[in-house]
Design a protein around this motif. Structure first.
Motif, short mmCIF file in Angstrom:
data_model
loop_
_atom_site.label_atom_id
_atom_site.label_comp_id
_atom_site.label_asym_id
_atom_site.label_seq_id
_atom_site.Cartn_x
_atom_site.Cartn_y
_atom_site.Cartn_z
N ARG A 207 -3.92 6.41 13.80
CA ARG A 207 -2.55 6.74 14.43
C ARG A 207 -1.36 6.48 13.31
O ARG A 207 -0.25 6.95 13.70
N GLY A 208 -1.69 5.92 12.50
CA GLY A 208 -0.67 5.37 11.42
C GLY A 208 0.33 3.99 12.26
O GLY A 208 1.37 3.94 11.60
N GLU A 209 -0.29 3.45 13.08
CA GLU A 209 0.41 2.26 13.53
C GLU A 209 0.13 0.93 13.02
O GLU A 209 -0.80 0.40 13.41
N TRP A 210 0.61 1.21 11.98
CA TRP A 210 0.27 -0.02 10.76
C TRP A 210 0.54 -1.47 11.21
O TRP A 210 -0.40 -2.35 10.72
N ASP A 211 1.38 -1.70 11.83
CA ASP A 211 1.41 -3.21 12.55
C ASP A 211 0.59 -3.53 13.44
O ASP A 211 0.01 -4.63 12.84
N ARG A 212 -0.11 -2.62 14.28
CA ARG A 212 -1.05 -3.16 15.14
C ARG A 212 -2.30 -3.00 14.19
O ARG A 212 -3.33 -3.60 14.58
N ALA A 213 -2.39 -2.08 13.36
CA ALA A 213 -3.79 -2.19 12.40
C ALA A 213 -3.93 -3.66 11.79
O ALA A 213 -5.04 -4.05 11.64
N ALA A 214 -2.99 -3.83 11.24
CA ALA A 214 -2.92 -5.27 10.41
C ALA A 214 -3.22 -6.39 11.30
O ALA A 214 -4.01 -7.23 11.09
N ILE A 267 -9.25 0.41 -5.02
CA ILE A 267 -8.33 -0.79 -4.72
C ILE A 267 -7.79 -1.50 -5.83
O ILE A 267 -6.59 -1.74 -5.85
N ARG A 268 -8.46 -1.18 -7.20
CA ARG A 268 -7.79 -1.92 -8.28
C ARG A 268 -6.57 -0.91 -8.65
O ARG A 268 -5.74 -1.70 -9.29
N GLU A 269 -6.69 0.34 -8.45
CA GLU A 269 -5.46 1.12 -8.83
C GLU A 269 -4.17 0.91 -7.75
O GLU A 269 -3.19 0.95 -8.18
N ARG A 270 -4.63 0.31 -6.51
CA ARG A 270 -3.44 0.13 -5.55
C ARG A 270 -2.94 -1.33 -6.21
O ARG A 270 -1.65 -1.45 -6.25
N LEU A 271 -3.76 -2.22 -6.66
CA LEU A 271 -3.22 -3.19 -7.36
C LEU A 271 -2.27 -3.17 -8.50
O LEU A 271 -1.14 -3.88 -8.74
N ILE A 272 -2.74 -2.36 -9.38
CA ILE A 272 -2.02 -1.94 -10.67
C ILE A 272 -0.50 -1.31 -10.11
O ILE A 272 0.44 -1.43 -10.63
N GLU A 273 -0.68 -0.51 -9.25
CA GLU A 273 0.71 0.07 -8.66
C GLU A 273 1.53 -1.02 -8.11
O GLU A 273 2.76 -1.02 -8.37
N LEU A 274 0.85 -1.93 -7.58
CA LEU A 274 1.75 -3.16 -6.77
C LEU A 274 2.16 -3.99 -7.95
O LEU A 274 3.40 -4.43 -7.79
N SER A 275 1.40 -4.12 -8.87
CA SER A 275 1.89 -4.97 -10.14
C SER A 275 3.16 -4.37 -10.95
O SER A 275 4.16 -4.97 -11.26
N GLY A 276 3.22 -3.00 -10.77
CA GLY A 276 4.30 -2.16 -11.21
C GLY A 276 5.47 -2.12 -10.36
O GLY A 276 6.46 -1.39 -11.03
N GLY A 277 5.10 -2.50 -9.24
CA GLY A 277 6.35 -2.24 -8.33
C GLY A 277 6.37 -0.92 -7.65
O GLY A 277 7.70 -0.51 -7.17
N ARG A 278 5.66 -0.02 -7.88
CA ARG A 278 5.60 1.37 -7.49
C ARG A 278 4.45 1.75 -6.59
O ARG A 278 3.56 2.61 -6.92
N PRO A 279 4.51 1.06 -5.52
CA PRO A 279 3.31 1.25 -4.37
C PRO A 279 3.40 2.80 -3.94
O PRO A 279 4.41 3.66 -3.89
N ARG A 280 2.20 3.54 -3.99
CA ARG A 280 1.85 4.76 -3.44
C ARG A 280 1.60 4.80 -2.05
O ARG A 280 0.61 4.31 -1.79
N LEU A 281 2.53 5.24 -1.32
CA LEU A 281 2.25 5.32 0.17
C LEU A 281 1.53 6.56 0.91
O LEU A 281 2.03 7.73 0.24
N HIS A 282 0.72 6.41 1.82
CA HIS A 282 0.03 7.61 2.06
C HIS A 282 0.15 7.72 3.76
O HIS A 282 -0.08 6.51 4.26
#
Length: 282
Positions: A207-214, A267-282
């Motif tokens: 449902r994209g309810e990410w607070d509840r998913a977390a 997951i490594r790709e996501r971490l690389i994006e995070l380290s560059g400060g450019r998260p890709r959100l879906h």
């Protein structure tokens, strides 16, 4: 009606408890209290006790365990009206016990929990089964075990139907006797509660309810801190919520725990994006 008292545990104490000390009903209600902070656990304990008290004379007069549990099922599923929610199977209310008691609707695992709790209060050692795809319950009997489907009124299931159900959830492989017996092993309380939380995580992520998913993933980790999938799931939910520090910590921990996981490259790709400060959100 018998007097009952119920105290909910604290999340922080659950990981240290051995499974036999982990309370099933109180912890399931603790899960529900996350969503319903005003929940009164004693009220729902009294509902269960009322079911058991209503059945006690009838059940005690019956000799055979299969007939005892048939009487329990008749009361719960036919007279009281608990049933599987076929129309809105993935409604999160089907995983919250207070809603199950109020609506008389649930999913397989929540209905199993009602069935288990009432049966145990009447002296029947009903157990859960983490069957693939569809949670079931089991009762030891003289010649083996009686397997029942709480989502469908507690209907008993034969070996052929169990094999077919397992086959459809195991990539088309039909389990032999030893594999089927292993699948039908009783589920520990911790496994039951974690499966409830995984169901909630899946619903909320869809449902994209990410607070509840977390939150759902975090609660799994309160029960079992070394669950790598829950670490990943919480991290991905944090990423969607732009809680970048939390996402980075969890995803890095996941890769350390499962360096060869099937999704490790992603997951490594996501971490690389995070380290560059450019998260890709879906």
């Amino acid at each position: 009606m018998s007097e009952t008292r119920i105290t909910l545990p604290q999340w922080e104490e659950l990981a240290a408890l051995p499974d036999e000390a982990l309370p099933l009903l109180p912890t399931a209600l603790l899960i529900a209290r996350d969503e319903y902070p005003q929940l009164d656990p004693a009220a729902y304990d009294r509902v269960l006790q009322a079911h058991a008290d209503h059945l006690r004379v009838e059940v005690e007069a019956i000799g055979e365990w299969p007939l005892k549990v048939a009487a329990i099922n008749n009361h719960l599923f036919n007279e009281v009206g608990y049933s599987g929610d076929n129309d809105e199977y993935y409604d999160p209310r089907n995983s919250y016990l207070n809603e199950v008691f109020e609506r008389r609707l649930g999913n397989p695992i929540s209905l199993a929990l009602v069935q288990i709790e009432v049966s145990r209060r009447l002296g029947l050692p009903l157990e859960g089964i983490s069957f693939p795809g569809h949670f079931l319950v089991r009762l030891p009997v003289e010649d083996g075990v009686l397997i029942m489907d709480p989502f469908n009124g507690g209907r008993p299931l034969g070996v052929d139907e169990l094999r077919e159900r397992a086959r459809s959830n195991l990539g088309g492989e039909t389990p032999d006797d030893s594999v089927l017996a292993q699948i039908l092993d009783p589920a520990p309380h911790r496994a039951i509660l974690m499966r409830m939380l995984r169901n909630l995580h899946g619903v909320y992520a869809e449902r994209g309810e990410w607070d509840r998913a977390a939150r759902s993933a975090d609660r799994i980790l309160k029960l079992a801190p070394e669950q790598a999938d829950a670490v990943r799931d919480r991290g991905l939910a944090y990423l969607q919520l732009e809680h970048l520090a939390g996402a980075r910590t969890d995803l890095a921990r996941y890769l350390k725990m499962e360096p060869d996981a099937a999704d490790a490259i992603t997951i490594r790709e996501r971490l690389i994006e995070l380290s560059g400060g450019r998260p890709r959100l879906h």
